[in-house]
Design a protein around this motif. Structure first.
Motif, PDB file in Angstrom:
ATOM      1  N   LEU A 157       5.390 -48.918   0.413  1.00  0.00           N
ATOM      2  CA  LEU A 157       6.968 -49.156   0.910  1.00  0.00           C
ATOM      3  C   LEU A 157       7.682 -49.274  -0.162  1.00  0.00           C
ATOM      4  O   LEU A 157       7.521 -49.805  -1.322  1.00  0.00           O
ATOM      5  CB  LEU A 157       6.897 -50.836   1.487  1.00  0.00           C
ATOM      6  N   THR A 158       8.975 -48.479   0.094  1.00  0.00           N
ATOM      7  CA  THR A 158       9.873 -48.660  -1.238  1.00  0.00           C
ATOM      8  C   THR A 158      11.178 -49.127  -0.515  1.00  0.00           C
ATOM      9  O   THR A 158      11.420 -48.898   0.390  1.00  0.00           O
ATOM     10  CB  THR A 158      10.134 -47.052  -1.532  1.00  0.00           C
ATOM     11  N   ILE A 159      11.752 -50.085  -1.583  1.00  0.00           N
ATOM     12  CA  ILE A 159      13.051 -50.690  -1.011  1.00  0.00           C
ATOM     13  C   ILE A 159      13.874 -50.750  -2.056  1.00  0.00           C
ATOM     14  O   ILE A 159      13.730 -51.091  -3.277  1.00  0.00           O
ATOM     15  CB  ILE A 159      12.477 -52.371  -0.749  1.00  0.00           C
ATOM     16  N   GLN A 160      15.122 -50.269  -1.629  1.00  0.00           N
ATOM     17  CA  GLN A 160      16.355 -50.224  -2.670  1.00  0.00           C
ATOM     18  C   GLN A 160      17.169 -51.346  -2.129  1.00  0.00           C
ATOM     19  O   GLN A 160      17.228 -51.748  -1.103  1.00  0.00           O
ATOM     20  CB  GLN A 160      17.162 -49.068  -2.312  1.00  0.00           C
ATOM     21  N   CYS A 161      17.465 -52.178  -3.153  1.00  0.00           N
ATOM     22  CA  CYS A 161      18.119 -53.355  -3.014  1.00  0.00           C
ATOM     23  C   CYS A 161      19.084 -53.826  -3.991  1.00  0.00           C
ATOM     24  O   CYS A 161      19.162 -53.259  -5.100  1.00  0.00           O
ATOM     25  CB  CYS A 161      17.155 -54.726  -2.878  1.00  0.00           C
ATOM     26  N   LEU A 162      20.139 -54.642  -3.642  1.00  0.00           N
ATOM     27  CA  LEU A 162      21.103 -55.056  -4.343  1.00  0.00           C
ATOM     28  C   LEU A 162      20.899 -56.420  -4.628  1.00  0.00           C
ATOM     29  O   LEU A 162      20.470 -57.194  -3.965  1.00  0.00           O
ATOM     30  CB  LEU A 162      22.536 -54.831  -3.929  1.00  0.00           C
ATOM     31  N   ILE A 163      21.415 -56.965  -5.923  1.00  0.00           N
ATOM     32  CA  ILE A 163      21.122 -58.263  -6.288  1.00  0.00           C
ATOM     33  C   ILE A 163      22.472 -58.673  -6.993  1.00  0.00           C
ATOM     34  O   ILE A 163      22.756 -58.739  -8.369  1.00  0.00           O
ATOM     35  CB  ILE A 163      19.989 -58.547  -7.262  1.00  0.00           C
ATOM     36  N   PRO A 164      23.480 -59.017  -6.176  1.00  0.00           N
ATOM     37  CA  PRO A 164      24.925 -58.835  -6.635  1.00  0.00           C
ATOM     38  C   PRO A 164      25.102 -60.143  -7.663  1.00  0.00           C
ATOM     39  O   PRO A 164      26.070 -60.092  -8.483  1.00  0.00           O
ATOM     40  CB  PRO A 164      25.900 -58.938  -5.312  1.00  0.00           C
ATOM     41  N   ALA A 207       8.748 -51.102  -5.323  1.00  0.00           N
ATOM     42  CA  ALA A 207       7.604 -50.125  -4.310  1.00  0.00           C
ATOM     43  C   ALA A 207       6.240 -51.141  -4.315  1.00  0.00           C
ATOM     44  O   ALA A 207       5.881 -51.980  -5.137  1.00  0.00           O
ATOM     45  CB  ALA A 207       7.238 -49.210  -5.339  1.00  0.00           C
ATOM     46  N   CYS A 208       5.723 -51.078  -3.170  1.00  0.00           N
ATOM     47  CA  CYS A 208       4.621 -51.944  -2.543  1.00  0.00           C
ATOM     48  C   CYS A 208       3.510 -51.008  -2.201  1.00  0.00           C
ATOM     49  O   CYS A 208       3.864 -50.179  -1.389  1.00  0.00           O
ATOM     50  CB  CYS A 208       4.903 -52.870  -1.559  1.00  0.00           C
ATOM     51  N   ALA A 209       2.449 -51.215  -2.569  1.00  0.00           N
ATOM     52  CA  ALA A 209       1.405 -50.344  -2.231  1.00  0.00           C
ATOM     53  C   ALA A 209       0.155 -51.195  -1.472  1.00  0.00           C
ATOM     54  O   ALA A 209      -0.181 -51.911  -2.059  1.00  0.00           O
ATOM     55  CB  ALA A 209       0.994 -49.260  -3.354  1.00  0.00           C
ATOM     56  N   GLN A 240       5.209 -53.890   6.939  1.00  0.00           N
ATOM     57  CA  GLN A 240       6.475 -54.505   7.644  1.00  0.00           C
ATOM     58  C   GLN A 240       6.364 -55.874   7.556  1.00  0.00           C
ATOM     59  O   GLN A 240       7.635 -56.333   7.471  1.00  0.00           O
ATOM     60  CB  GLN A 240       6.372 -53.990   9.180  1.00  0.00           C
ATOM     61  N   LYS A 241       5.442 -56.547   7.439  1.00  0.00           N
ATOM     62  CA  LYS A 241       5.339 -58.181   7.418  1.00  0.00           C
ATOM     63  C   LYS A 241       5.889 -58.340   5.967  1.00  0.00           C
ATOM     64  O   LYS A 241       6.512 -59.484   5.823  1.00  0.00           O
ATOM     65  CB  LYS A 241       3.977 -58.432   7.666  1.00  0.00           C
ATOM     66  N   ALA A 242       5.584 -57.608   4.874  1.00  0.00           N
ATOM     67  CA  ALA A 242       5.855 -57.768   3.624  1.00  0.00           C
ATOM     68  C   ALA A 242       7.563 -57.897   3.679  1.00  0.00           C
ATOM     69  O   ALA A 242       8.329 -58.556   3.095  1.00  0.00           O
ATOM     70  CB  ALA A 242       5.213 -57.077   2.658  1.00  0.00           C
ATOM     71  N   LEU A 243       8.041 -56.598   4.313  1.00  0.00           N
ATOM     72  CA  LEU A 243       9.420 -56.539   4.107  1.00  0.00           C
ATOM     73  C   LEU A 243      10.235 -57.512   4.873  1.00  0.00           C
ATOM     74  O   LEU A 243      11.300 -57.936   4.688  1.00  0.00           O
ATOM     75  CB  LEU A 243       9.868 -54.910   4.895  1.00  0.00           C
ATOM     76  N   ASP A 244       9.631 -57.883   6.218  1.00  0.00           N
ATOM     77  CA  ASP A 244      10.135 -59.256   6.992  1.00  0.00           C
ATOM     78  C   ASP A 244      10.241 -60.426   6.083  1.00  0.00           C
ATOM     79  O   ASP A 244      11.052 -60.965   6.033  1.00  0.00           O
ATOM     80  CB  ASP A 244       9.661 -59.436   8.106  1.00  0.00           C
ATOM     81  N   PHE A 245       9.075 -60.434   5.086  1.00  0.00           N
ATOM     82  CA  PHE A 245       8.937 -61.730   4.320  1.00  0.00           C
ATOM     83  C   PHE A 245      10.071 -61.747   3.292  1.00  0.00           C
ATOM     84  O   PHE A 245      10.652 -62.845   3.024  1.00  0.00           O
ATOM     85  CB  PHE A 245       7.753 -61.646   3.782  1.00  0.00           C
ATOM     86  N   ILE A 246      10.337 -60.645   2.707  1.00  0.00           N
ATOM     87  CA  ILE A 246      11.690 -60.458   1.613  1.00  0.00           C
ATOM     88  C   ILE A 246      12.881 -60.733   2.217  1.00  0.00           C
ATOM     89  O   ILE A 246      13.728 -61.482   1.754  1.00  0.00           O
ATOM     90  CB  ILE A 246      11.511 -59.065   0.930  1.00  0.00           C
ATOM     91  N   ALA A 247      13.251 -60.171   3.599  1.00  0.00           N
ATOM     92  CA  ALA A 247      14.365 -60.498   4.249  1.00  0.00           C
ATOM     93  C   ALA A 247      14.441 -61.720   4.525  1.00  0.00           C
ATOM     94  O   ALA A 247      15.847 -62.486   4.369  1.00  0.00           O
ATOM     95  CB  ALA A 247      14.372 -59.624   5.639  1.00  0.00           C
ATOM     96  N   LEU A 304      19.030 -55.847   1.263  1.00  0.00           N
ATOM     97  CA  LEU A 304      18.285 -54.655   1.488  1.00  0.00           C
ATOM     98  C   LEU A 304      18.848 -53.491   1.739  1.00  0.00           C
ATOM     99  O   LEU A 304      19.811 -53.778   3.000  1.00  0.00           O
ATOM    100  CB  LEU A 304      17.136 -54.943   2.467  1.00  0.00           C
ATOM    101  N   ILE A 305      19.037 -52.421   0.859  1.00  0.00           N
ATOM    102  CA  ILE A 305      20.016 -51.321   1.338  1.00  0.00           C
ATOM    103  C   ILE A 305      19.226 -50.245   2.091  1.00  0.00           C
ATOM    104  O   ILE A 305      19.790 -49.732   3.175  1.00  0.00           O
ATOM    105  CB  ILE A 305      20.540 -50.585  -0.010  1.00  0.00           C
ATOM    106  N   GLU A 306      18.165 -49.860   1.653  1.00  0.00           N
ATOM    107  CA  GLU A 306      17.118 -48.804   2.242  1.00  0.00           C
ATOM    108  C   GLU A 306      15.756 -49.223   2.266  1.00  0.00           C
ATOM    109  O   GLU A 306      15.300 -49.572   0.978  1.00  0.00           O
ATOM    110  CB  GLU A 306      17.527 -47.632   1.578  1.00  0.00           C
ATOM    111  N   GLU A 307      14.821 -48.992   3.225  1.00  0.00           N
ATOM    112  CA  GLU A 307      13.270 -49.191   3.110  1.00  0.00           C
ATOM    113  C   GLU A 307      12.655 -47.919   3.712  1.00  0.00           C
ATOM    114  O   GLU A 307      13.353 -47.271   4.804  1.00  0.00           O
ATOM    115  CB  GLU A 307      13.042 -50.564   3.567  1.00  0.00           C
ATOM    116  N   ASN A 308      11.545 -47.674   3.144  1.00  0.00           N
ATOM    117  CA  ASN A 308      10.920 -46.495   3.615  1.00  0.00           C
ATOM    118  C   ASN A 308       9.363 -46.831   3.447  1.00  0.00           C
ATOM    119  O   ASN A 308       8.999 -47.111   2.347  1.00  0.00           O
ATOM    120  CB  ASN A 308      11.460 -45.206   2.823  1.00  0.00           C
ATOM    121  N   ILE A 309       8.695 -46.327   4.463  1.00  0.00           N
ATOM    122  CA  ILE A 309       7.136 -46.598   4.336  1.00  0.00           C
ATOM    123  C   ILE A 309       6.674 -45.062   4.300  1.00  0.00           C
ATOM    124  O   ILE A 309       7.013 -44.171   5.509  1.00  0.00           O
ATOM    125  CB  ILE A 309       6.586 -47.600   5.518  1.00  0.00           C
TER     126      ILE A 309
END
Length: 96
Positions: free
Chosen positions: A8-15, A57-59, A73-80, A88-93
């Protein structure tokens, strides 16, 4: 036996971060919680010199690709839900 590697690759902003030290202190708890809650590997892999953006990145390894997809997907939901200061800008598995 077939082994599935899912990433899982996540692109994010931390403003709210104004320095690299502040960014790393925001990311470190996220990475440790992902490892502790989901038993997956997680690391910041890109945008290391930017104080407002990050690529994480999570593997995970599994013998069942569906299980890997559900876990990431659960990890992504947990982050959100739990790290709302990350946009979260973009995510890809991907599977290998």
């Amino acid at each position: 036996m077939t082994i599935s590697i899912a990433v899982l690759t996540i692109q994010c902003l931390i403003p709210h971060c104004t320095s690299l030290k502040q960014k790393r202190s925001a990311i470190r708890p996220l990475l440790s919680r992902l490892h502790r809650e989901f038993n997956i590997s997680a690391a910041e892999v890109d945008q290391l010199d930017s104080h407002t953006s990050a690529v994480i990145a999570c593997a995970c390894l599994s013998n069942n690709p569906d299980h890997s997809r559900q876990l990431l997907q659960k990890a992504l939901d947990f982050i959100a839900q739990n790290f709302r200061d990350f946009e979260l800008i973009e995510e890809n598995i991907e599977f290998f």
